[in-house]
Each structure stands twice: as C-alpha cells, then as structure tokens.
Design a protein around this motif. Structure first.
Motif, PDB file in Angstrom:
ATOM      1  N   VAL A 185      59.579 -60.512  82.943  1.00 48.92           N
ATOM      2  CA  VAL A 185      60.808 -60.949  82.284  1.00 48.92           C
ATOM      3  C   VAL A 185      61.694 -61.613  83.338  1.00 48.92           C
ATOM      4  O   VAL A 185      61.434 -61.516  84.540  1.00 48.92           O
ATOM      5  CB  VAL A 185      61.563 -59.761  81.638  1.00 48.92           C
ATOM      6  N   VAL A 186      62.721 -62.290  82.845  1.00 50.67           N
ATOM      7  CA  VAL A 186      63.720 -62.883  83.753  1.00 50.67           C
ATOM      8  C   VAL A 186      65.043 -62.151  83.525  1.00 50.67           C
ATOM      9  O   VAL A 186      65.589 -62.173  82.409  1.00 50.67           O
ATOM     10  CB  VAL A 186      63.899 -64.386  83.506  1.00 50.67           C
ATOM     11  N   MET A 187      65.502 -61.472  84.581  1.00 53.70           N
ATOM     12  CA  MET A 187      66.769 -60.729  84.488  1.00 53.70           C
ATOM     13  C   MET A 187      67.874 -61.575  85.128  1.00 53.70           C
ATOM     14  O   MET A 187      67.739 -62.025  86.266  1.00 53.70           O
ATOM     15  CB  MET A 187      66.650 -59.390  85.200  1.00 53.70           C
ATOM     16  N   VAL A 202      74.421 -58.017  82.774  1.00 55.96           N
ATOM     17  CA  VAL A 202      72.982 -58.238  82.880  1.00 55.96           C
ATOM     18  C   VAL A 202      72.443 -58.705  81.534  1.00 55.96           C
ATOM     19  O   VAL A 202      72.746 -58.126  80.487  1.00 55.96           O
ATOM     20  CB  VAL A 202      72.243 -56.967  83.333  1.00 55.96           C
ATOM     21  N   LEU A 203      71.642 -59.777  81.582  1.00 61.50           N
ATOM     22  CA  LEU A 203      70.887 -60.241  80.425  1.00 61.50           C
ATOM     23  C   LEU A 203      69.414 -60.287  80.827  1.00 61.50           C
ATOM     24  O   LEU A 203      69.076 -60.700  81.949  1.00 61.50           O
ATOM     25  CB  LEU A 203      71.324 -61.645  80.002  1.00 61.50           C
ATOM     26  N   VAL A 204      68.529 -59.879  79.894  1.00 65.34           N
ATOM     27  CA  VAL A 204      67.093 -59.921  80.146  1.00 65.34           C
ATOM     28  C   VAL A 204      66.475 -60.916  79.161  1.00 65.34           C
ATOM     29  O   VAL A 204      66.654 -60.778  77.942  1.00 65.34           O
ATOM     30  CB  VAL A 204      66.440 -58.537  80.000  1.00 65.34           C
ATOM     31  N   HIS A 205      65.767 -61.948  79.718  1.00 64.38           N
ATOM     32  CA  HIS A 205      65.154 -62.988  78.913  1.00 64.38           C
ATOM     33  C   HIS A 205      63.631 -62.874  78.985  1.00 64.38           C
ATOM     34  O   HIS A 205      63.079 -62.454  80.010  1.00 64.38           O
ATOM     35  CB  HIS A 205      65.558 -64.383  79.433  1.00 64.38           C
ATOM     36  N   ASP A 206      63.000 -63.278  77.907  1.00 56.35           N
ATOM     37  CA  ASP A 206      61.546 -63.405  77.933  1.00 56.35           C
ATOM     38  C   ASP A 206      61.188 -64.529  78.899  1.00 56.35           C
ATOM     39  O   ASP A 206      61.818 -65.591  78.883  1.00 56.35           O
ATOM     40  CB  ASP A 206      61.017 -63.720  76.522  1.00 56.35           C
ATOM     41  N   SER A 207      60.214 -64.306  79.750  1.00 55.47           N
ATOM     42  CA  SER A 207      59.897 -65.278  80.790  1.00 55.47           C
ATOM     43  C   SER A 207      59.270 -66.550  80.225  1.00 55.47           C
ATOM     44  O   SER A 207      59.269 -67.576  80.891  1.00 55.47           O
ATOM     45  CB  SER A 207      58.941 -64.657  81.818  1.00 55.47           C
ATOM     46  N   VAL A 208      58.759 -66.483  79.006  1.00 59.15           N
ATOM     47  CA  VAL A 208      58.116 -67.654  78.416  1.00 59.15           C
ATOM     48  C   VAL A 208      59.052 -68.354  77.434  1.00 59.15           C
ATOM     49  O   VAL A 208      59.395 -69.534  77.584  1.00 59.15           O
ATOM     50  CB  VAL A 208      56.800 -67.267  77.713  1.00 59.15           C
ATOM     51  N   SER A 209      59.517 -67.633  76.415  1.00 58.78           N
ATOM     52  CA  SER A 209      60.354 -68.254  75.379  1.00 58.78           C
ATOM     53  C   SER A 209      61.814 -68.369  75.785  1.00 58.78           C
ATOM     54  O   SER A 209      62.574 -69.113  75.191  1.00 58.78           O
ATOM     55  CB  SER A 209      60.251 -67.438  74.091  1.00 58.78           C
ATOM     56  N   LYS A 210      62.216 -67.600  76.758  1.00 51.38           N
ATOM     57  CA  LYS A 210      63.600 -67.518  77.262  1.00 51.38           C
ATOM     58  C   LYS A 210      64.534 -66.865  76.250  1.00 51.38           C
ATOM     59  O   LYS A 210      65.766 -66.928  76.408  1.00 51.38           O
ATOM     60  CB  LYS A 210      64.137 -68.897  77.659  1.00 51.38           C
ATOM     61  N   ASP A 211      63.977 -66.214  75.212  1.00 52.53           N
ATOM     62  CA  ASP A 211      64.807 -65.473  74.259  1.00 52.53           C
ATOM     63  C   ASP A 211      65.429 -64.280  74.968  1.00 52.53           C
ATOM     64  O   ASP A 211      64.865 -63.713  75.915  1.00 52.53           O
ATOM     65  CB  ASP A 211      63.968 -64.995  73.079  1.00 52.53           C
ATOM     66  N   ILE A 212      66.614 -63.848  74.456  1.00 51.08           N
ATOM     67  CA  ILE A 212      67.279 -62.676  75.013  1.00 51.08           C
ATOM     68  C   ILE A 212      66.586 -61.430  74.471  1.00 51.08           C
ATOM     69  O   ILE A 212      66.463 -61.251  73.253  1.00 51.08           O
ATOM     70  CB  ILE A 212      68.770 -62.668  74.657  1.00 51.08           C
ATOM     71  N   LEU A 213      66.134 -60.561  75.372  1.00 47.92           N
ATOM     72  CA  LEU A 213      65.479 -59.311  74.974  1.00 47.92           C
ATOM     73  C   LEU A 213      66.429 -58.133  75.025  1.00 47.92           C
ATOM     74  O   LEU A 213      66.298 -57.192  74.226  1.00 47.92           O
ATOM     75  CB  LEU A 213      64.277 -59.045  75.899  1.00 47.92           C
ATOM     76  N   TRP A 214      67.387 -58.212  75.981  1.00 46.38           N
ATOM     77  CA  TRP A 214      68.283 -57.054  76.134  1.00 46.38           C
ATOM     78  C   TRP A 214      69.508 -57.474  76.917  1.00 46.38           C
ATOM     79  O   TRP A 214      69.489 -58.428  77.695  1.00 46.38           O
ATOM     80  CB  TRP A 214      67.530 -55.929  76.876  1.00 46.38           C
ATOM     81  N   ALA A 215      70.633 -56.775  76.723  1.00 40.18           N
ATOM     82  CA  ALA A 215      71.870 -56.983  77.478  1.00 40.18           C
ATOM     83  C   ALA A 215      72.527 -55.641  77.714  1.00 40.18           C
ATOM     84  O   ALA A 215      72.497 -54.771  76.829  1.00 40.18           O
ATOM     85  CB  ALA A 215      72.813 -57.921  76.728  1.00 40.18           C
ATOM     86  N   ALA A 219      63.335 -69.415  88.120  1.00 40.03           N
ATOM     87  CA  ALA A 219      63.275 -68.002  88.501  1.00 40.03           C
ATOM     88  C   ALA A 219      61.922 -67.412  88.148  1.00 40.03           C
ATOM     89  O   ALA A 219      61.342 -66.641  88.917  1.00 40.03           O
ATOM     90  CB  ALA A 219      64.400 -67.239  87.811  1.00 40.03           C
ATOM     91  N   ALA A 220      61.405 -67.775  86.939  1.00 36.53           N
ATOM     92  CA  ALA A 220      60.101 -67.257  86.530  1.00 36.53           C
ATOM     93  C   ALA A 220      58.994 -67.748  87.458  1.00 36.53           C
ATOM     94  O   ALA A 220      58.047 -67.015  87.775  1.00 36.53           O
ATOM     95  CB  ALA A 220      59.814 -67.665  85.083  1.00 36.53           C
ATOM     96  N   ASP A 221      59.119 -68.984  87.940  1.00 36.26           N
ATOM     97  CA  ASP A 221      58.077 -69.555  88.797  1.00 36.26           C
ATOM     98  C   ASP A 221      58.201 -69.128  90.257  1.00 36.26           C
ATOM     99  O   ASP A 221      57.190 -68.924  90.938  1.00 36.26           O
ATOM    100  CB  ASP A 221      58.131 -71.085  88.714  1.00 36.26           C
ATOM    101  N   HIS A 222      59.445 -69.027  90.742  1.00 30.06           N
ATOM    102  CA  HIS A 222      59.641 -68.831  92.187  1.00 30.06           C
ATOM    103  C   HIS A 222      60.265 -67.484  92.548  1.00 30.06           C
ATOM    104  O   HIS A 222      60.480 -67.213  93.730  1.00 30.06           O
ATOM    105  CB  HIS A 222      60.532 -69.953  92.747  1.00 30.06           C
ATOM    106  N   GLY A 223      60.595 -66.671  91.566  1.00 25.95           N
ATOM    107  CA  GLY A 223      61.116 -65.338  91.850  1.00 25.95           C
ATOM    108  C   GLY A 223      62.611 -65.211  91.700  1.00 25.95           C
ATOM    109  O   GLY A 223      63.102 -64.156  91.303  1.00 25.95           O
ATOM    110  N   SER A 224      63.368 -66.263  91.995  1.00 27.41           N
ATOM    111  CA  SER A 224      64.826 -66.191  91.837  1.00 27.41           C
ATOM    112  C   SER A 224      65.405 -67.592  91.779  1.00 27.41           C
ATOM    113  O   SER A 224      64.802 -68.558  92.278  1.00 27.41           O
ATOM    114  CB  SER A 224      65.470 -65.403  92.977  1.00 27.41           C
ATOM    115  N   SER A 225      66.598 -67.700  91.189  1.00 28.87           N
ATOM    116  CA  SER A 225      67.307 -68.974  91.110  1.00 28.87           C
ATOM    117  C   SER A 225      68.754 -68.677  90.754  1.00 28.87           C
ATOM    118  O   SER A 225      69.026 -67.788  89.932  1.00 28.87           O
ATOM    119  CB  SER A 225      66.681 -69.889  90.062  1.00 28.87           C
TER     120      SER A 225
END
Length: 492
Positions: free
Chosen positions: A112-114, A21-34, A76-82
């Motif tokens: 966030v985007v997981m 699992v990786l968690v990205h910021d929904s705007v910058s797409k930076d990695i927040l957590w793994a 994914a951020a716009d539509h919920g999943s990808s």
C-alpha cells in the motif's frame, strides 16, 4: 514489565497519532483507510473518504490536478517514497496547504501507499512574512548611506552589508572573510586594532574617524561607531557602522587653510608696514649721504692729487644709488594687502617681480630666462597677490636648482596667451614631481624643502582660485618640473 503490544494495541497507537495519515491502494490509488486526525482535518468520515478521488478532495488549482497526484503516489509505489506540497480541500470547501510524504509499505495482503501530511498554511504565511521582511531589509541596507560590518577579534570580516561594499567600491562578498585592516591606512589600522582590544562586551558604543582605501585606490574619511554584539547562534563580534565624511573633512580643511591664509596675510601686512617704514626712514639718510658725497666731490675739484679720492667717492655714490634703487623697488612693491583688484597686464606684474627674482637667483648662481608674451595679457587681479604667486613659483624653482651642478642651474619664466586665458609658467631642470605624493602638491601638507613649511604652494593655490584661475604642476621636458597658473583674460 509490559508485554509486547499486540496488533490491537498498534491500531490504537496508530489511531492516536496527531499526524494525518491516509492509506492508498498501490495500484488503483483508492483510499483504503484514514486515521482520525486526517478525518478531523478534512471533515470527512472514513466511510465518506473511501470512495473519493483526487478532484473530490484536492484544490482546483492546476498544480493539484488528479494526474499529478496519481504520479506522485506512483513514484512512492515504485521508489519507496516521494514528497510533495499538496493542497487538500475539506468537506466544507476550505483549501488546506500541506506538506505530504508518501511511503510504500508492504502489508500481509500486499503493498500500500501510506501518506503522512500536515497543515503548513501557518508556516507558509510566516515564511512569506519573513521573506517580505528580509526583502525589505535587504532593500533598506542596499540604499543605506551607512555601511555595516561585523569583525571578529582578529579584524576578520564576519558580515558586510551591500552598502558597506558600495562605500568602498567593492562587492560585499569581497569584504567577507578578509582582514578589514587591509582597506585602512596605517594610522587607521592601528586605531582599529586598539578598538578591537579595548571594546568591552557590554560597554557603550565607541566613535571614531578612520581613513579607508576604496577599490580604485582613493583614500576617503569615514566616521564610525563600534559596538560589541552577540546574536545567539548567529553573529558575535564588533559591529561597525560607518559613513563617508570626506566632504566634511575637506570643508574643515578648507577652513583651516583659510585661517592659515588670513594669518599669513596679517603677518605679511605687518611686514609690509615695517618695510615701508624702514624704506621711508633709510631713504632720508641715503639721500643726505648722496648730497654730502656730491658736495665733497664738488669741493675737491678735478686735481690730479685727488683722483684716488674722487674714484672712491664716485663708487660710494654708485653704491648709495643702488641702495636707493632697492628701497624704491621695495616701496613700490610692498603695499597693504587689501583686496584691491585692478586692470593690469600679466607681463607687467612679472616685470615688477624680476628684480627680486634676479637677486635670489644671483645668490644661488642660477640663470633665469624671462620669455614674455608678445601679445598683451590684460587681467583683472590684485597685483600684489599675483606677484606673490609669481615669486613663490620662481623662488621654489631657484631653490630646487641649488641642489644641482652649476652648469645645469637654469630657470625659465614665460607668459603666453592660451585662448581666453593668460598663462604664466615657471620651469626648472630639477628632479621633477617625483618628490610630491599624488594630490599633495597644493594642499599645504607637503614640502620638499628641508626647512620648508609647505605653505607657499597652498597659498598660491588659494590666491589663484580666488581670482577664478587655475594652477597646476606637470613634468617638464626633458627633465624637471613646470608650475603654471592661468587667469581669465579681459576682452578689449
């Protein structure tokens, strides 16, 4: 009873996941957590992962460029999943092909985007192996000389190989789902149903021969082997492996005809011996009777009192002469049927046969017209055998005409030069070829005569082909049939 897990417990549960699992910021797409599983697979610590961008942890191939990855996370951020197939690059530089799914998750501090991903390299390799194996099998099946079909208990085709379709001049899809008995002739369809009813689930294979109908309407012979199969969750039914044996069957049929032909020649040769013996024995008393009659007539003289007696003796002499002529013709025609080729004119062969043809025609009240070629027709052949063919064709025509009114009973025998061939044709005014099924005229399996054996035309075919000639039948004009044969002419 356990209490509901608190947030710390959820953190521990999440960290224990085997899925990466990786968690990205929904705007910058930076990695927040793994989670630990992701760190282990990629070979980075969490602190090392956080500042990394796509080029730092993805394959260098163009399909894994940063803009493609950002676009995937944005969907994914716009539509919920990808979802995507993404190739990460570990700290050690190893490419890791994964199946990755991104989800938009709403947290207290914001969305966030997981991303969940798993290594599919082994699966991909297995899939490629399976595709290669399937491709090879398909290639082998397409080029097999043996067709494969699987039938259910009602003879419905559950599976058909490409080679099965090729053997029957069909597409495999045209066979699948249909009743297989529709491509069988009546006898083979009955045999197929019997096999379906009797084949045991764990029994040995069953062999047989079947006549199947191809898409162009021809019937061909196939050898087949039946075996019940049960492939779990796939196919269950009667497996038929079959291959074309039409050529072999035809060769066997040729051998059978040759045996019949030799038996016929043996019988005919014996008949010739007997006829020659009878002709020899009878000719002597006929000659003696002729002499006695001549002597009596000589002693009677020419007196008026003896006119009636003289008339009777004169006619008796004519009948004795006629019997002698018959025996002479029989003696000249019937000889041993050894393969004795000679140079002879086809017209002469027909002329020698005309007496016997006329006898048969008069008995049936049939008019026979003889139209010889004005050109010489020199051929090299066995005179007796070709004469037998001439009489076979003429007798068949005469017998056909006996079924029609007397004013219509006409048979024509003609010869002609056709290029490098000498042709003979026998025409009648009967029903034509409608009584002859296609392809069965010269195979010995069919006769239109009530008590016929069907062997005459088959023997004629064998005799002509062995003399390097051809024989065929056609509709006559305006009605009836025309049977012809052609032999190679000899150059002067």
């Amino acid at each position: 009873m356990h209490e509901q897990p608190v947030s710390l417990d959820f953190s521990r549960l999440f960290a224990a996941l085997q899925c990466c699992v990786l968690v990205h910021d929904s705007v910058s797409k930076d990695i927040l957590w793994a989670n630990p599983a992701a760190c282990d697979v990629l070979g980075f610590t969490l602190d090392e992962l956080k500042p990394l961008k796509a080029p730092d942890m993805s394959s260098n191939a163009h399909q894994y460029a940063r803009e493609i990855g950002v676009d995937w996370l944005q969907r994914a951020a716009d539509h919920g999943s990808s979802s995507i197939e993404w190739c990460y690059r570990s700290k050690a530089g190893e490419n890791i092909l994964t199946e990755a799914i991104a989800f938009r998750v709403e947290l207290a501090q914001g969305p966030v985007v997981m991303v969940q991903f798993r290594d599919i390299a082994a699966e991909q390799a297995t899939r490629l192996d399976l595709l290669r194996t399937e491709s090879r099998l398909q290639t082998f099946l397409r080029n097999l000389d043996e067709g494969i079909v699987v039938l259910d208990d009602d003879a419905r085709v559950l599976y058909a190989s490409s080679s099965a379709g090729s053997l029957l001049h069909l597409e495999a899809e045209q066979l699948t789902g249909g009743d297989f008995t529709r491509v069988c002739d009546e006898e083979s369809a009955a045999a197929l149903r019997e096999v379906l009813a009797m084949t045991e689930r764990d029994g040995p294979p069953t062999d047989g021969q079947y006549r199947l109908r191809t898409a162009d309407g021809r019937k061909r012979w196939f050898a087949g082997r039946w075996q019940y199969i049960d492939i779990e969750s796939d196919l269950r039914g009667l497996l038929l492996l079959f291959h074309d044996i039409t050529d072999r069957v035809q060769v066997e049929e040729e051998h059978r005809r040759d045996a019949q032909y030799l038996n016929y020649l043996a019988r005919y040769n014996a008949m010739g011996d007997m006829a020659m013996a009878i002709a020899h024995e009878v000719s002597q008393p006929i000659a003696a009777a002729h002499n006695f009659v001549a002597g009596v007539r000589g002693r009677l003289g020419g007196g008026a009192d003896h006119e009636a007696l003289d008339w009777g003796l004169k006619n008796a002499t004519l009948q004795i002469d006629r019997a002698a002529q018959i025996l002479s013709s029989l003696r000249q025609y019937v000889v041993r049927l050894e393969q004795s080729e000679q140079l002879i004119d086809l017209n002469d062969i027909v002329t020698d046969c005309l007496y016997f043809i006329d006898v048969r025609a008069r008995q049936s009240e049939v008019a026979v017209a003889w139209l010889p070629s004005t050109d010489p027709l020199p051929v090299r052949c066995d005179k007796v055998l070709i004469g037998q063919v001439v009489m076979n064709l003429a007798f068949n025509a005469i017998e056909e005409m006996t079924r029609w009114p007397a004013d219509r009973r006409s048979v024509t025998v003609s010869t002609a030069r056709n290029g490098s061939l000498a042709e003979l044709t026998v025409r009648d005014l009967g029903q034509g070829l409608t009584a002859f099924p296609d392809g069965l005229i010269f195979d010995g399996a069919f006769t239109s005569k009530e008590n016929g054996s069907g062997i005459g035309l088959a023997l004629s075919h064998r005799i002509i082909t062995r003399h390097h000639g051809t024989i065929h039948a056609a509709e006559n004009s305006p009605r009836g049939a025309a049977f012809s044969f052609a032999l190679p002419l000899l150059s002067e």
